[in-house]
Structures are given as C-alpha cells and as structure tokens.
Motif scaffolding. Sequence first.
Motif, mmCIF file in Angstrom:
data_model
loop_
_atom_site.group_PDB
_atom_site.id
_atom_site.type_symbol
_atom_site.label_atom_id
_atom_site.label_comp_id
_atom_site.label_asym_id
_atom_site.label_seq_id
_atom_site.Cartn_x
_atom_site.Cartn_y
_atom_site.Cartn_z
ATOM 1 N N LEU A 113 117.629 76.713 55.124
ATOM 2 C CA LEU A 113 118.657 76.087 55.944
ATOM 3 C C LEU A 113 119.285 77.114 56.878
ATOM 4 C CD1 LEU A 113 120.462 73.857 53.287
ATOM 5 C CD2 LEU A 113 118.669 73.201 54.888
ATOM 6 N N ASN A 114 119.903 76.633 57.943
ATOM 7 C CA ASN A 114 120.600 77.522 58.863
ATOM 8 C C ASN A 114 121.734 78.233 58.134
ATOM 9 O OD1 ASN A 114 119.066 76.913 61.153
ATOM 10 N ND2 ASN A 114 120.327 75.143 61.637
ATOM 11 N N ASP A 115 121.756 79.537 58.245
ATOM 12 C CA ASP A 115 122.805 80.350 57.630
ATOM 13 C C ASP A 115 123.476 81.131 58.751
ATOM 14 O OD1 ASP A 115 124.333 82.294 56.369
ATOM 15 O OD2 ASP A 115 123.003 82.382 54.640
ATOM 16 N N PHE A 116 124.745 80.851 58.990
ATOM 17 C CA PHE A 116 125.423 81.415 60.152
ATOM 18 C C PHE A 116 126.078 82.762 59.885
ATOM 19 C CE2 PHE A 116 125.088 76.910 60.695
ATOM 20 C CZ PHE A 116 124.702 76.776 62.011
ATOM 21 N N SER A 117 125.943 83.279 58.702
ATOM 22 C CA SER A 117 126.572 84.556 58.410
ATOM 23 C C SER A 117 125.549 85.644 58.088
ATOM 24 C CB SER A 117 127.533 84.423 57.218
ATOM 25 O OG SER A 117 126.832 83.991 56.063
ATOM 26 N N TYR A 118 124.335 85.244 57.814
ATOM 27 C CA TYR A 118 123.315 86.217 57.418
ATOM 28 C C TYR A 118 122.508 86.654 58.640
ATOM 29 C CZ TYR A 118 119.269 88.176 54.956
ATOM 30 O OH TYR A 118 118.275 88.990 54.514
ATOM 31 N N ALA A 119 122.636 87.921 59.003
ATOM 32 C CA ALA A 119 122.035 88.427 60.238
ATOM 33 C C ALA A 119 120.513 88.388 60.212
ATOM 34 C CB ALA A 119 122.502 89.861 60.491
ATOM 35 N N GLY A 120 119.925 88.291 59.016
ATOM 36 C CA GLY A 120 118.477 88.301 58.933
ATOM 37 C C GLY A 120 117.819 87.000 59.364
ATOM 38 N N ARG A 121 118.589 85.933 59.474
ATOM 39 C CA ARG A 121 118.009 84.653 59.886
ATOM 40 C C ARG A 121 117.819 84.624 61.399
ATOM 41 N NH1 ARG A 121 119.029 81.147 55.504
ATOM 42 N NH2 ARG A 121 118.400 82.399 53.721
ATOM 43 N N PRO A 122 116.806 83.912 61.899
ATOM 44 C CA PRO A 122 116.588 83.842 63.350
ATOM 45 C C PRO A 122 117.801 83.268 64.062
ATOM 46 C CG PRO A 122 114.700 82.984 62.144
ATOM 47 C CD PRO A 122 115.806 83.176 61.135
ATOM 48 N N LYS A 123 118.234 83.919 65.147
ATOM 49 C CA LYS A 123 119.403 83.443 65.866
ATOM 50 C C LYS A 123 119.124 82.134 66.594
ATOM 51 C CE LYS A 123 118.658 86.057 70.173
ATOM 52 N NZ LYS A 123 119.263 87.023 71.108
ATOM 53 N N GLU A 124 117.836 81.833 66.862
ATOM 54 C CA GLU A 124 117.523 80.605 67.584
ATOM 55 C C GLU A 124 117.992 79.378 66.819
ATOM 56 O OE1 GLU A 124 115.495 83.117 67.194
ATOM 57 O OE2 GLU A 124 115.270 83.793 69.276
ATOM 58 N N GLY A 125 117.893 79.389 65.501
ATOM 59 C CA GLY A 125 118.350 78.251 64.711
ATOM 60 C C GLY A 125 119.831 78.037 64.871
ATOM 61 N N GLN A 126 120.586 79.108 64.976
ATOM 62 C CA GLN A 126 122.021 79.003 65.178
ATOM 63 C C GLN A 126 122.329 78.449 66.567
ATOM 64 O OE1 GLN A 126 125.816 82.031 65.378
ATOM 65 N NE2 GLN A 126 124.279 82.387 63.806
ATOM 66 N N PHE A 127 121.626 78.951 67.576
ATOM 67 C CA PHE A 127 121.873 78.470 68.930
ATOM 68 C C PHE A 127 121.526 76.994 69.067
ATOM 69 C CE2 PHE A 127 121.033 82.978 70.611
ATOM 70 C CZ PHE A 127 122.357 83.315 70.426
ATOM 71 N N ASP A 128 120.388 76.605 68.505
ATOM 72 C CA ASP A 128 119.990 75.198 68.591
ATOM 73 C C ASP A 128 121.057 74.299 67.982
ATOM 74 O OD1 ASP A 128 117.649 75.964 69.783
ATOM 75 O OD2 ASP A 128 116.424 75.791 67.972
ATOM 76 N N THR A 129 121.636 74.751 66.869
ATOM 77 C CA THR A 129 122.641 73.956 66.181
ATOM 78 C C THR A 129 123.936 73.885 66.970
ATOM 79 O OG1 THR A 129 121.730 74.512 64.013
ATOM 80 C CG2 THR A 129 124.012 73.764 64.081
ATOM 81 N N CYS A 130 124.479 75.039 67.338
ATOM 82 C CA CYS A 130 125.776 75.068 68.033
ATOM 83 C C CYS A 130 125.688 74.445 69.423
ATOM 84 C CB CYS A 130 126.301 76.499 68.128
ATOM 85 S SG CYS A 130 126.645 77.268 66.535
ATOM 86 N N LEU A 131 124.666 74.822 70.174
ATOM 87 C CA LEU A 131 124.548 74.317 71.539
ATOM 88 C C LEU A 131 124.117 72.856 71.564
ATOM 89 C CD1 LEU A 131 122.930 77.393 73.337
ATOM 90 C CD2 LEU A 131 125.328 76.687 73.301
ATOM 91 N N GLY A 132 123.598 72.359 70.448
ATOM 92 C CA GLY A 132 123.263 70.940 70.395
ATOM 93 C C GLY A 132 124.479 70.067 70.644
ATOM 94 N N CYS A 133 125.655 70.577 70.301
ATOM 95 C CA CYS A 133 126.912 69.862 70.567
ATOM 96 C C CYS A 133 127.720 70.534 71.672
ATOM 97 C CB CYS A 133 127.768 69.795 69.304
ATOM 98 S SG CYS A 133 127.118 68.727 68.000
ATOM 99 N N HIS A 134 127.847 71.841 71.599
ATOM 100 C CA HIS A 134 128.799 72.538 72.454
ATOM 101 C C HIS A 134 128.302 72.811 73.867
ATOM 102 C CE1 HIS A 134 131.914 73.156 69.437
ATOM 103 N NE2 HIS A 134 130.943 73.378 68.568
ATOM 104 N N ALA A 135 127.022 72.594 74.125
ATOM 105 C CA ALA A 135 126.532 72.758 75.490
ATOM 106 C C ALA A 135 126.810 71.517 76.331
ATOM 107 C CB ALA A 135 125.037 73.056 75.493
ATOM 108 N N ASN A 136 127.200 70.430 75.674
ATOM 109 C CA ASN A 136 127.452 69.166 76.360
ATOM 110 C C ASN A 136 128.949 68.907 76.494
ATOM 111 O OD1 ASN A 136 124.625 68.626 76.266
ATOM 112 N ND2 ASN A 136 124.867 67.944 74.148
#
Length: 216
Positions: A113-136
């Motif tokens: 699952l997307n983990d927003f605090s662990y730096a080892g996870r791909p940042k793209e998953g975080q961007f897709d999630t946040c920008l899915g709402c906040h880019a609009n």
Amino acid sequence: MKFWRKISKFNSVRSPMAAVMFAVVSILSVGVWLDGTQAQSLRNLPEAKHTDGGPEACLTCHGGREMTLMAETPHGDADNPHAPYGQQGCESCHGPGSLHVSSARGGVGFPPLNDFSYAGRPKEGQFDTCLGCHANTSGGRLGIGWLGSSHDVSGMTCSTCHEVHATENPLAELAGQRALCASCHGLTNSKHEDFENNGIQIETLQCATCHDPHDL
C-alpha cells in the motif's frame, strides 16, 4: 551442500580469489532467480480491490492515536464527497486493501500500500494519490501545480512538508511555515532587503504570500 562441494572442488584447482568470485557469482544468480520467482508470484496475484470496509475496518488493527484522529481532519470529513473519508476511507489514499488484508497472505499484500512516511517507497505512488485530488479545482479548493516545479525536480514529495495524520497544520501559521522553509532555504536572501528598503515588512509575511511552493 552440493553448492559448497562445488566451491571446494573449484578451490582445489583454482586460486582462492577465483573460488571467492565463483561463490559471489553463484549467490547473485540465486538472488536473480528469487527476483524472478517473486515477479512470477506478482503476475499470478488477482488485482487489488477496495474492501468497502471503511475506516473502521482499518482501525481494527491500525488503531493508534494518529490513525483515529484522522476523523478530526479535513480528510476525515465523511460528509464531504471530495474528502477521502467521503469516498473509500483510508483506501482512498493508501490504495485498495483487499490483498493487504488477505488471510491467505497474512496481511502482506503485493504490491504494498502507499506509505507516505517511508522514503523507500516510490514517490510516484504518493504523487498519483495526492494529485488525483489536489491537482483539480473542486469543492471550493483551487488545484495545485507541482509536476515539473523546482521542488518536484529536486526530489521532494508531498510528505516532505505535509503531515496528513495531524489535526494541526503548522504551515498555516507564520512561524511554522517560515521555520519549515528556512530548514532548506534559510532566511538570509539578500533580495529581501530590497523590499524592506521600500517599507515592506518581510518578517510579517508568510513565504507563500509571495512564493507558490507547488508551482515554482
């Protein structure tokens, strides 16, 4: 056992260094085989789906204070259709959880699952999630930029500055925002003196009064 007998036999006719190299190559080959096995396992998994269990299902296990206080934040407004809790709850941001809660896998889902605090996870998953709402632009909230901005190019992610599981937002306050920005940028920009010389009190302004951190 056969593996070590091969190394011993190899060592009897070759130099010790060659035997070590043979062992390293063999171990790396095993690692590649394991990666291939894991990749095959991933291909055989069903597609992850939302559990429709709501936040309550997640809080059965993830019941710490920073989890339960989500309901007190804007993201936890179940009456707001634009908020995560007004949609799929925790899974709106962390992703479909059907594999994560699968008893057959002991709660170890693939992909993670997307983990927003662990730096080892791909940042793209975080961007897709946040920008899915906040880019609009929706629900009275203006959409943000980010992609291609200097903060994006420098490798930062949303969680570099923002903490979602928190009821207070230090970035909304002058001191909190200036402290965070200063942790990277400092507050000694000589250009600010030009404004001060024209009667503008820089020390009373938030950084975001002049600078858009999402679109620079």
